[in-house]
Design an enzyme around this catalytic site. Structure first.
Site, PDB file in Angstrom:
ATOM      1  N   SER A   8      -8.805   1.933  27.507  1.00 37.86           N
ATOM      2  CA  SER A   8     -10.307   2.056  27.941  1.00 37.86           C
ATOM      3  C   SER A   8     -10.027   1.689  29.212  1.00 37.86           C
ATOM      4  O   SER A   8     -11.192   1.753  30.192  1.00 37.86           O
ATOM      5  CB  SER A   8     -11.341   1.280  27.180  1.00 37.86           C
ATOM      6  OG  SER A   8     -10.980  -0.190  27.220  1.00 37.86           O
ATOM      7  N   ASN A  40      -6.690  10.562  26.358  1.00 35.71           N
ATOM      8  CA  ASN A  40      -7.659   9.906  25.933  1.00 35.71           C
ATOM      9  C   ASN A  40      -8.624  11.055  25.316  1.00 35.71           C
ATOM     10  O   ASN A  40      -9.047  11.865  25.841  1.00 35.71           O
ATOM     11  CB  ASN A  40      -8.111   8.969  26.911  1.00 35.71           C
ATOM     12  CG  ASN A  40      -9.071   7.750  26.408  1.00 35.71           C
ATOM     13  OD1 ASN A  40      -9.855   7.944  25.438  1.00 35.71           O
ATOM     14  ND2 ASN A  40      -8.704   6.616  26.840  1.00 35.71           N
ATOM     15  N   PRO A  41      -9.356  10.679  24.240  1.00 37.71           N
ATOM     16  CA  PRO A  41     -10.481  11.511  23.901  1.00 37.71           C
ATOM     17  C   PRO A  41     -11.794  11.578  24.590  1.00 37.71           C
ATOM     18  O   PRO A  41     -12.377  12.321  24.747  1.00 37.71           O
ATOM     19  CB  PRO A  41     -10.944  10.964  22.516  1.00 37.71           C
ATOM     20  CG  PRO A  41      -9.783  10.177  21.980  1.00 37.71           C
ATOM     21  CD  PRO A  41      -9.073   9.648  23.202  1.00 37.71           C
ATOM     22  N   HIS A  60       0.446  -7.978  26.448  1.00 37.40           N
ATOM     23  CA  HIS A  60      -0.374  -8.972  25.846  1.00 37.40           C
ATOM     24  C   HIS A  60       0.479  -9.768  24.669  1.00 37.40           C
ATOM     25  O   HIS A  60      -0.313 -10.076  23.722  1.00 37.40           O
ATOM     26  CB  HIS A  60      -1.568  -8.272  25.225  1.00 37.40           C
ATOM     27  CG  HIS A  60      -2.546  -7.970  26.612  1.00 37.40           C
ATOM     28  ND1 HIS A  60      -3.485  -7.105  26.351  1.00 37.40           N
ATOM     29  CD2 HIS A  60      -2.564  -8.530  27.647  1.00 37.40           C
ATOM     30  CE1 HIS A  60      -4.212  -6.809  27.347  1.00 37.40           C
ATOM     31  NE2 HIS A  60      -3.632  -7.727  28.374  1.00 37.40           N
TER      32      HIS A  60
HETATM   33  P1  OAD Z   1      -9.676  -0.455  23.803  1.00 38.62           P
HETATM   34  O1  OAD Z   1     -10.358  -0.434  22.294  1.00 38.62           O
HETATM   35  O2  OAD Z   1     -10.668  -1.086  24.815  1.00 38.62           O
HETATM   36  O3  OAD Z   1      -9.672   1.364  24.084  1.00 38.62           O
HETATM   37  C1  OAD Z   1      -9.350   2.088  23.251  1.00 38.62           C
HETATM   38  C2  OAD Z   1      -9.180   3.505  24.056  1.00 38.62           C
HETATM   39  O4  OAD Z   1      -8.559   4.238  23.184  1.00 38.62           O
HETATM   40  C3  OAD Z   1     -10.408   4.121  24.286  1.00 38.62           C
HETATM   41  O5  OAD Z   1     -10.470   4.605  25.576  1.00 38.62           O
HETATM   42  C4  OAD Z   1     -10.479   5.363  23.490  1.00 38.62           C
HETATM   43  O6  OAD Z   1     -11.580   6.278  23.857  1.00 38.62           O
HETATM   44  C5  OAD Z   1      -8.997   5.543  23.076  1.00 38.62           C
HETATM   45  N1  OAD Z   1      -8.908   6.342  21.876  1.00 38.62           N
HETATM   46  C6  OAD Z   1      -9.485   6.293  20.717  1.00 38.62           C
HETATM   47  N2  OAD Z   1      -8.800   6.872  19.688  1.00 38.62           N
HETATM   48  C7  OAD Z   1      -7.562   7.404  20.377  1.00 38.62           C
HETATM   49  C8  OAD Z   1      -6.638   8.367  19.958  1.00 38.62           C
HETATM   50  N3  OAD Z   1      -6.420   8.623  18.773  1.00 38.62           N
HETATM   51  N4  OAD Z   1      -5.754   8.688  21.108  1.00 38.62           N
HETATM   52  C9  OAD Z   1      -6.007   8.234  22.111  1.00 38.62           C
HETATM   53  N5  OAD Z   1      -6.884   7.563  22.599  1.00 38.62           N
HETATM   54  C10 OAD Z   1      -7.730   7.178  21.655  1.00 38.62           C
HETATM   55  O7  OAD Z   1      -8.198  -0.778  23.885  1.00 38.62           O
HETATM   56  P2  OAD Z   1      -7.504  -1.372  25.123  1.00 38.62           P
HETATM   57  O8  OAD Z   1      -7.765  -0.412  26.415  1.00 38.62           O
HETATM   58  O9  OAD Z   1      -6.117  -1.245  24.500  1.00 38.62           O
HETATM   59  O10 OAD Z   1      -6.633  -7.499  24.831  1.00 38.62           O
HETATM   60  O11 OAD Z   1      -7.820  -2.776  25.375  1.00 38.62           O
HETATM   61  C11 OAD Z   1      -7.199  -3.435  26.089  1.00 38.62           C
HETATM   62  C12 OAD Z   1      -7.285  -5.039  25.612  1.00 38.62           C
HETATM   63  O12 OAD Z   1      -8.677  -5.433  25.000  1.00 38.62           O
HETATM   64  C13 OAD Z   1      -6.249  -5.022  24.443  1.00 38.62           C
HETATM   65  O13 OAD Z   1      -5.174  -5.182  24.840  1.00 38.62           O
HETATM   66  C14 OAD Z   1      -7.101  -6.547  24.031  1.00 38.62           C
HETATM   67  C15 OAD Z   1      -8.337  -6.319  24.045  1.00 38.62           C
HETATM   68  O14 OAD Z   1      -9.181  -7.295  24.242  1.00 38.62           O
HETATM   69  C16 OAD Z   1      -6.231  -8.767  24.232  1.00 38.62           C
HETATM   70  O15 OAD Z   1      -6.549  -8.929  23.123  1.00 38.62           O
HETATM   71  C17 OAD Z   1      -6.016  -9.678  25.285  1.00 38.62           C
END
Ligand code: OAD
Length: 249
Positions: A190, A214-215, A120
């Site tokens: 997520s 992942n938690p 991204h």
């Molecule tokens: P999300 O915010 O959707 O998901 C975060 C994930 O991290 C969730 O599954 C949480 O359970 C997990 N989580 C939280 N705390 C954690 C920790 N300490 N250790 C490990 N895991 C933890 O973020 P992304 O999946 O990255 O895109 O979201 C994908 C995309 O959505 C991003 O790149 C962004 C967003 O819109 C763009 O902006 C294009």
């Protein structure tokens, strides 16, 4: 050792080619909020109003003074945590190849990972909407927003907005890395945003083992992934990499 960690260690040690897919969760312990869930960025800013390319082009000043200003404060002061360092430690052991990240914070590179695909984009860089020239975000005048290029054009962050395509080279390389790996470590995502969330599916279809850290469970859990190690990325990576290091000696 927890059963899931033991399984993950076994997969990592027997893999010839391992890749990682990371998301916002890996940077939470660095003080960067995730995009979804309590305290997240999209809880504060509706993504269609603040993070869609049409919203940015319609009113760049508004987006620069809100979403981008807030992200700039958080991201510019963040440092890698044990999750990022864990992936770099695995690379040093010869047990980690490409890291595909959805994050725009550059923390994998700061931790020492050398083959990072920024799916991204990267928040530290801007490009001019008119002439295309690139500049580091620290080099533009933050007092006068939106920042402008010498040609008069407005700078945009080199990140993928909603409504935009993934940079073709990043997509191609990610698909290749996913198709060619034996093990994929999926950390802190997520798995809800496409096409990034499809990478583990590609890997699984080609026979790879998928390990999630992942938690919380995700849509991949129990369908695409074989193992979910539940916990925070930094804590789990420390445990996992220490176990791998002790067995590799
Ligand atoms: P999300 O915010 O959707 O998901 C975060 C994930 O991290 C969730 O599954 C949480 O359970 C997990 N989580 C939280 N705390 C954690 C920790 N300490 N250790 C490990 N895991 C933890 O973020 P992304 O999946 O990255 O895109 O979201 C994908 C995309 O959505 C991003 O790149 C962004 C967003 O819109 C763009 O902006 C294009």
């Amino acid at each position: 050792m927890r059963e899931e960690i033991a399984k993950a260690v076994e997969y990592l040690l027997s893999s010839r080619r391992t890749v990682a897919l990371t998301g916002a969760g890996i940077s939470v312990e660095s003080g960067i909020p995730p995009f979804r869930g309590p305290g997240s960025l999209w809880e504060k800013f509706d993504p269609m109003e603040y993070a869609h390319i049409n919203a940015f082009l319609k009113d760049p000043e508004k987006i620069w003074k809100t979403l981008i200003a807030e992200m700039r404060d958080v991201l510019m002061n963040a440092a890698p945590n044990a999750g990022h360092f864990g992936l770099a430690r695995l690379e040093k052991l010869g047990l980690m190849g490409t890291v595909i990240t959805q994050n725009i914070d550059g923390l994998h590179q700061k931790a020492g990972s050398t083959d990072v695909i920024e799916f991204h984009g990267n928040f530290a860089w801007l490009s001019c909407l008119e002439c295309g020239i690139r500049k580091e975000i620290g080099q533009v005048n933050a007092a006068d927003l939106p920042p402008r290029c010498d040609c008069g054009g407005i700078f945009r962050p080199d990140c993928v907005f909603f409504g935009e395509l993934i940079p073709p080279e990043a997509l191609d390389r990610s698909q290749q890395a996913s198709a060619q790996c034996d093990v994929m470590l999926v950390v802190g995502t997520s798995a809800t945003v496409q096409p990034a969330a499809y990478m583990p599916v590609i890997a699984r279809q080609r026979g790879a083992a998928i390990i999630e850290i992942n938690p919380e469970p995700t849509p991949l859990t129990g369908t695409t992934s074989q193992v979910l190690v539940q916990g925070k990325a930094g804590e789990v990576m420390n445990e996992l990499v220490s176990a791998v290091e002790s067995l590799k000696k």
